[in-house]
Design a protein around this motif. Sequence first.
Motif: not given
Length: 386
Positions: A53-58, A104-123
């Motif tokens: 929880d106390t990790t700081v990322l820069r 900051n140390s007291d802040t979680p990392v917000e997610p990274f998200a996106f939407t596509v038209k159909a499920p991915l079929t490749a990596d």
Amino acid sequence: MRSVHILLILVLLMTLTPTTQAQAEPLSPQLFLRGIQLAQGVRYTASFVKPADTTVLRNISVEVTLPADTRLTEMLVSKQVDFDVVRVNAAGELTLIWQLLRVNSDTPVEPFAFTVKAPLTADLEFFMKWQSEDGQTLFIENFIELPPVINASQSEGQLSPTLEGFAPVLRTGVQVSVPAPEVPYIMNVHVLDTNFNPPAEFGNIWWCSLLEILGLPENTLADVIVPLRRPVAPFTPLQLFQQQADESWVALDTPAVVTADGQFVMYTHPGGIVAAGGDPSIQLEVVTDGLPPQDDTETPEATPAVEDDPDATPTPEPPTATATTIQLSETAVLDPTPQTAQLPPVFGAGGIRIELFTLAEGGFLQCQVGHINCAALQRQVGNRVP
């Protein structure tokens, strides 16, 4: 509405063949990369559980490279992000980029998200790098994977509980756990859309999930896992409100918390309509302006990556899974011991938050604590270099 910049890369990058050898250690166990099939498309979310929880990322940079011909419909951007861009190379592959100066140390990392038209079929390829607080040590996560998908394309479903433990409610994305009934009954589950929210009198709250359960026996409580309207940072606490018989609303004392994958909220449901909400700052912005133009030709409906059996009972622990414990830091442990479905008041505040199970045939099963929202890690080492 913000715009996403597009960079055209004229040089086609060479693709290295990933190794198929089983990994001796899990790749990026603190990263949850999952998809959820919605009525309007498939939303993929990458959530990063901080080592402590106390990790700081820069100087954080996250890149997701999609297979060619992927029909991207939106990119979701948190208020933490300082720069976002979509890059297109000569092969038609899109790379989505989010960059943050500091978490900051007291802040979680917000997610990274996106939407596509159909499920991915490749990596896809995931790449993340960041520095320690002193700006000296560099950390890198890089892997190739086809993320698993949960089908949540329907808003209503029924469930007749037979055993204890979480069971999916058709294709709603909802999971429900209730005590084994003495007399069979059927509960009706309804995920409410954004047109229905509690009144504004409760203040400035973003309502991120509303669930109605009818048919729950008197004095019975249901532990539920409910899809969020938009992803939220792992382990974020949320407020709960219940609608009364006279259509007024009251606040509930029981806690609600976002799951480790950032896609769901988990809490105890007393029946009726319950709303989960939080500060508007946790709501990701949907960005559509400036995205690469899409081909309007209709794509045949893809077979969902996950099929739900209407008569399914809770999935037992895989017989080929063997528990293992890996110490990541003093406050983030992969714990093989299943927990109860009840949420303690300080759930997610440090301590045990991720479970990892080794599979007999090689590979790993990644779960949130309590052995929920599990998925096999089918990850190979990525092609990127620092």
